[in-house]
Write an enzyme that holds these catalytic residues in place. Structure first.
Site, PDB file in Angstrom:
ATOM      1  N   GLU A  17       0.919  -1.304  -0.013  1.00 31.74           N
ATOM      2  CA  GLU A  17       0.019  -0.185   0.039  1.00 31.74           C
ATOM      3  C   GLU A  17       1.078   1.292   0.069  1.00 31.74           C
ATOM      4  O   GLU A  17       1.766   1.342   1.164  1.00 31.74           O
ATOM      5  CB  GLU A  17      -0.807   0.057   1.188  1.00 31.74           C
ATOM      6  CG  GLU A  17      -2.059   1.172   1.292  1.00 31.74           C
ATOM      7  CD  GLU A  17      -2.573   1.538   2.784  1.00 31.74           C
ATOM      8  OE1 GLU A  17      -3.355   2.353   2.713  1.00 31.74           O
ATOM      9  OE2 GLU A  17      -2.324   0.430   3.557  1.00 31.74           O
ATOM     10  N   CYS A  74      -3.238   8.616   3.813  1.00 30.01           N
ATOM     11  CA  CYS A  74      -3.181   8.116   2.056  1.00 30.01           C
ATOM     12  C   CYS A  74      -4.711   8.856   1.615  1.00 30.01           C
ATOM     13  O   CYS A  74      -4.602   8.995   0.258  1.00 30.01           O
ATOM     14  CB  CYS A  74      -3.156   6.819   2.006  1.00 30.01           C
ATOM     15  SG  CYS A  74      -1.520   6.131   2.665  1.00 30.01           S
TER      16      CYS A  74
END
Length: 417
Positions: free
Chosen positions: A255, A294
């Site tokens: 990720e 994020c």
């Protein structure tokens, strides 16, 4: 005081000088991270040989009940976690997302284990398949735990959530874990792991912790191991290309960076509810956790005839954001997680400023409540403007991982898309 590792059933410290980890608000030393002398091969073998067999012998329901018990136990300790979390620059709301959000993952996986999985150590897949005419030979697939270890390399922005959301999955699956949090905020992960170990809820060997560099750990992977990584795309690509991961086909889950956007529709004029929601969400997404998420909105895409109205509304809202030490009354946004992050975000904003105009923030003077301006890592909410987002590649490639967003105009829906 050195940050401790939990390995092979004991709390230990490194044998070197290490790196000072500091309070993000005032620069005070919280602890020293050092992994010198740590034997990664032995750590992985301990997970495979001690934690793995015990976990594999448990049923999904037993593992689920252990996760629920652990979640309830950690909730009782949360105020201690909140106090340590403030050293990372996190406000109470920021910490709530990280701490109680992370514990929520334990509850979720516990429920899945008890309601969606069988009360066996394995899981049957599909139906029995007869492979001979008279039924004397057939096959039935089952899922069983891997006999290796899950290595979790986590990011600095969610030191609790990052760990708990990952170990909840591998523990339910019957696989032990070695957690390597980002060094910058590893002292908070250490705080939580100390309570996990003290609870004695998990089988010995099912969780180990490395605080500091874990360079070389991938050299000892086997084809039964798993690696997860959360962090920069550059680092992730480097790790993913490690010879052991490639040659042994080790599952690698990454990720990494994300430059998210939010698009204001052409009919969402300042007199509409949608306009107000848009302004509120853009401002919220770049100020919660000081924009170190994020999911933060990095590209604010707006009809060209509404740029002026959006700029005015965002400025007014962002200027109301009180910045300072999270322990001070009235503070709505804390500092970045450390001086290294401050320097990185400053450099990225400077790079973006070569092709974009700074409308608010950047290096301008701003007030802080408590903390130390020079030793802390305070960075103001920053709004940039890119006049030509269709040809300017920088705004689509450079992410300033802080309270930063860039306004981009569009003339029609096709352009926005």
């Amino acid at each position: 005081m050195k940050i401790e590792h939990y390995i092979q059933g004991s709390w230990v410290t490194g044998t070197g000088s290490g790196t000072e980890l500091k309070n993000a608000s005032n620069g005070a030393v919280v602890g020293i991270a050092d992994s010198t002398g740590i034997n990664f091969k032995e750590i992985l073998n301990y997970a495979r040989g001690t934690g793995g067999p015990t976990l594999r012998a448990m049923t999904f329901h037993e593992r689920g009940r252990a996760l629920k018990a652990l979640a309830l136990y950690l909730l009782e300790k949360k105020e201690h976690f909140y106090r340590v979390s403030s050293f990372t620059g996190a406000t109470k709301i920021d910490s709530w997302i990280d701490i109680e959000g992370g514990i929520g993952n334990l509850f979720t996986m516990a429920t899945k284990g008890r309601r969606q999985m069988p009360d066996t150590p394995f899981c049957v897949d599909g139906d029995y398949e007869p492979l001979s005419k008279n039924g004397t030979f057939g096959g039935h697939h089952i899922y069983v735990p891997k006999e290796g270890c899950a290595i979790h390399i986590n990011a600095f922005n969610f030191p609790v959530w990052g760990m708990l959301e990952k170990i909840a999955v591998n523990l339910l699956a019957g696989v032990p874990a070695v957690v390597k949090p980002a060094t910058l905020t590893s002292y908070l992960t250490e705080t939580v792991v100390k309570e996990i170990i003290a609870s004695k809820i998990l089988p010995e060997g099912s969780l180990q912790l490395i605080c500091g560099s874990a360079s070389g750990i991938l050299d000892h992977l086997t084809n039964q191991d798993i690696v997860t990584f959360t962090g920069s795309a550059e680092t992730g690509r480097m790790l993913k290309s490690h010879s052991n991961i490639v040659d042994l086909s080790v599952p690698f889950n990454m990720e990494a960076d994300s430059l998210n956007c939010s698009i204001l529709g052409p009919d969402a004029t300042p007199d509409t509810e949608e306009f107000q929601i848009f302004i509120k969400e853009v401002a919220r997404e770049i100020t919660v956790k000081a924009g170190q998420k994020c999911t933060a909105i990095r590209r604010t895409i707006v009809p060209d005839n509404l740029i002026e109205a959006v700029t005015k509304a965002l400025k007014e809202r962002l200027l109301k954001t009180t910045i300072g030490d999270p322990n001070c009354e009235g503070v709505r946004m804390g500092p970045l997680a450390g001086r290294s992050q401050f320097e990185e975000v400053s450099a990225k904003v400077k790079e973006l400023n070569q092709t974009c105009e700074i409308l608010l923030g950047g290096n301008q003077d701003f007030e802080i409540i408590g903390g130390d301006r020079e030793l802390g890592a305070f960075f103001p909410p920053t709004l940039l403007y890119c006049s030509d987002p269709l040809s300017n590649k920088a705004v689509h490639n450079i992410e300033a991982f802080g309270p930063v967003t860039t306004l981009m105009p569009y003339s029609n829906t096709d352009e926005a898309i």
